[in-house]
Design an enzyme around this catalytic site. Structure first.
Site, PDB file in Angstrom:
ATOM      1  N   SER A  47       4.382  -5.820 -22.796  1.00 50.39           N
ATOM      2  CA  SER A  47       3.979  -6.462 -24.034  1.00 50.39           C
ATOM      3  C   SER A  47       2.574  -7.017 -23.913  1.00 50.39           C
ATOM      4  CB  SER A  47       4.959  -7.594 -24.346  1.00 50.39           C
ATOM      5  OG  SER A  47       4.304  -8.632 -24.996  1.00 50.39           O
ATOM      6  N   LYS A  48       1.842  -6.940 -25.017  1.00 55.08           N
ATOM      7  CA  LYS A  48       0.462  -7.441 -24.985  1.00 55.08           C
ATOM      8  C   LYS A  48       0.426  -8.937 -24.703  1.00 55.08           C
ATOM      9  CE  LYS A  48      -1.502  -3.592 -27.007  1.00 55.08           C
ATOM     10  NZ  LYS A  48      -2.049  -2.805 -28.018  1.00 55.08           N
TER      11      LYS A  48
END
Ligand code: GLU
Length: 513
Positions: free
Chosen positions: A276-277
């Site tokens: 996930s960013k």
């Protein structure tokens, strides 16, 4: 003149087999990220597999920026991606920065080519203008959802006559261009997933290929560019596998030879969750700043996946190229264990220290780091001398995972003289003074050849002459005298690192009243 710049007629003249310089095809592969943020490990892995494939087959690795969705473009991201590929040691040979025969390498600068391609499809009847308003499309969507159907465009504008189209155009009506999806789809053999076929027309309406703002959508731009850039193999994320039949329909409509496709399985966290960013530690730039070596990132993202005969840690880029085999990429997702990064870095740092040329670079880097961390407090400017810094590296390799560990509190004793807690020393042993003198004698005799092993043995023997202080107490005492820290490397290692002169001086000051 580049392929792109010569585009005036290149698309029309580019039917199958008419690009003699590109056929039979040399290997040309591309990494085609959208500049919507920082390069993360998933992107790095896609780039790396392309790079390895190019190197393995004496081919060319290209960077193309897919920035047709201007609303998602992040300023600086394009430069950041290319910077990180260069830092990682896998620089593209053709790119926005490098230029090359198929320039420009940024889609927003290639709009005339897409317009020409769209004209070609319109002429062939493979595409059509669509004047449906966003309200109508919204309504279609609502209706579909109400009747529990997947929303799709109903292809209404397919059936407009040329006269109706001309009328709408003359009235200045807004339009997009859609690609007419054919029912008949041929199967294709993916390099990784094997035979595949998706009858797109039975699940989707005709897709937009040119938006009303004049920008193409991904599907069109991707096909036009892969063709014009002479791309021979497309290695990309498996999320595009289902779109490939659509792309193949476009190739057929243009009458162009498609490249070969290979879809790479996903890269996931160890627990199977998506990268996930929000996880800061998956960004290449951040990992670089944190002191991870480029080869560590390359080794880790391929180690957890596949493409190699075995799964060992510690491959250099050269070894990755030599051992890579695309047919060994497996179909299951690759799991990335971020907790192993330190161990990967320890192994690769050790390799660098052992290599004379690379060691020189580390020495310079460490000198700067020491100066920055301790500057005015340095024990002596001599600690910045090359021979001393080099010795520290050789002695500590294998014990540290990052170079910057050597300027942490644990190793501060290497660079600055400790402030020794005198009272504490007295509480550890009443024989502090006697121990100090014995050790000074030992160091004096050993000045010529001080080795960790011999010193350890000598310290053991020396302790036998002391009745009231156990070995562990003596070590605690000496450790504090030398470093001011209760923990750290062994006393013998500290003495060897510091050298007999500095070690004696510290012991004298701390222990010998
Ligand atoms: N711009 C697409 C992406 O970032 C590239 C897909 C492809 O390689 O075709 O995923």
């Amino acid at each position: 003149m580049g392929l792109g710049a010569a585009a005036g007629g290149i698309l029309r003249g580019a039917a199958r087999g008419s690009l003699p310089s590109l056929w039979p095809r040399p290997v040309r592969v591309r990494f085609a990220p959208s500049p919507t943020g920082f390069l993360h490990l998933g992107g790095l892995r896609t780039a790396l597999y392309n790079y390895l494939f190019a190197k393995k087959h004496q081919g060319t690795f290209i960077l193309r920026l897919e920035d047709t969705d201007q609303s998602r473009v992040v300023p600086g991201a394009a430069e950041g991606i290319e910077d990180m590929l260069e830092w990682a040691g896998i620089p593209p040979e053709e790119s926005p920065r490098q230029g090359g025969p198929a320039a420009p390498y940024q889609q927003s600068q290639r709009l005339d080519l897409y317009w020409e391609a769209v004209e070609l499809l319109l002429e062939k009847g493979a595409a059509y203008r669509c004047f449906c308003t966003s309200q109508r499309l919204e309504l279609l969507k609502k209706e579909a959802l109400q009747s529990q159907q997947t929303p799709r465009y109903d292809n209404r504008c397919r059936h407009l006559s040329p006269k109706q189209v001309a009328e709408k155009v003359s009235q200045g009506a807004d339009s997009v261009v859609r690609f007419r999806l054919e029912e008949s789809v041929e199967p294709f053999c993916d390099l990784i997933y094997g035979w595949n076929r998706h009858v797109v027309a039975s699940i989707e309406g005709d897709p937009v290929i040119l938006k009303s703002d004049g920008f193409p959508t991904y599907h069109l731009a991707n096909v036009v560019d892969d063709h014009l850039m002479g791309i021979s193999h497309v290695l990309r994320g498996m999320e595009w596998l289902v779109s490939t039949s659509k792309h193949l329909l476009l190739y057929r409509a243009f009458d162009w030879e498609p490249p070969q496709f290979g879809h790479l399985p996903l890269l996931l966290n160890r627990d199977g969750s998506k990268l996930s960013k929000r996880q800061g530690d998956i960004f290449v730039e951040r990992l670089a700043q944190d002191g991870y070596l480029p080869e560590v990132l390359l080794d880790s993202v391929t180690n957890c996946g596949s493409g190699f005969a075995d799964n060992r840690m510690g491959r250099t880029l050269k070894e990755l190229i030599k051992e890579f085999d695309v047919s060994r990429i497996e179909r299951h997702s690759a799991l990335l264990d971020l907790e192993k990064f330190s161990e990967f870095n320890r192994i690769h740092l050790m390799r660098r220290v052992e290599d004379e040329l690379l060691r020189e670079e580390l020495v310079a880097e460490l000198q700067t780091a020491v100066e920055q961390a301790y500057g005015g407090q340095l024990a002596d400017r001599e600690v910045l001398e090359k021979s001393y810094v080099q010795q520290v590296l050789l002695l500590r390799k294998g014990h540290i995972s990052r170079l910057k560990d050597l300027v942490s509190a644990k190793y501060a004793f290497l660079w600055i003289r400790p402030s020794v807690p005198h009272e504490e020393l007295q509480t550890i042993s009443a024989e502090a003074d006697r121990i100090g003198r014995l050790v000074l004698g030992l160091l004096e005799r050993q000045v010529a050849a001080l080795t960790t092993e011999e010193l350890s043995k000598d310290l053991r023997r020396l302790q036998e002459q002391i009745s009231g202080t156990p070995y562990s107490g003596m070590m605690k005492l000496l450790r504090l005298a030398l470093s001011g820290q209760p923990e750290g490397p062994s006393v013998a290692e500290m003495m060897v690192s510091l050298g007999p002169r500095e070690a004696s001086m510290r012991i004298q000051r701390a222990l010998c009243g």
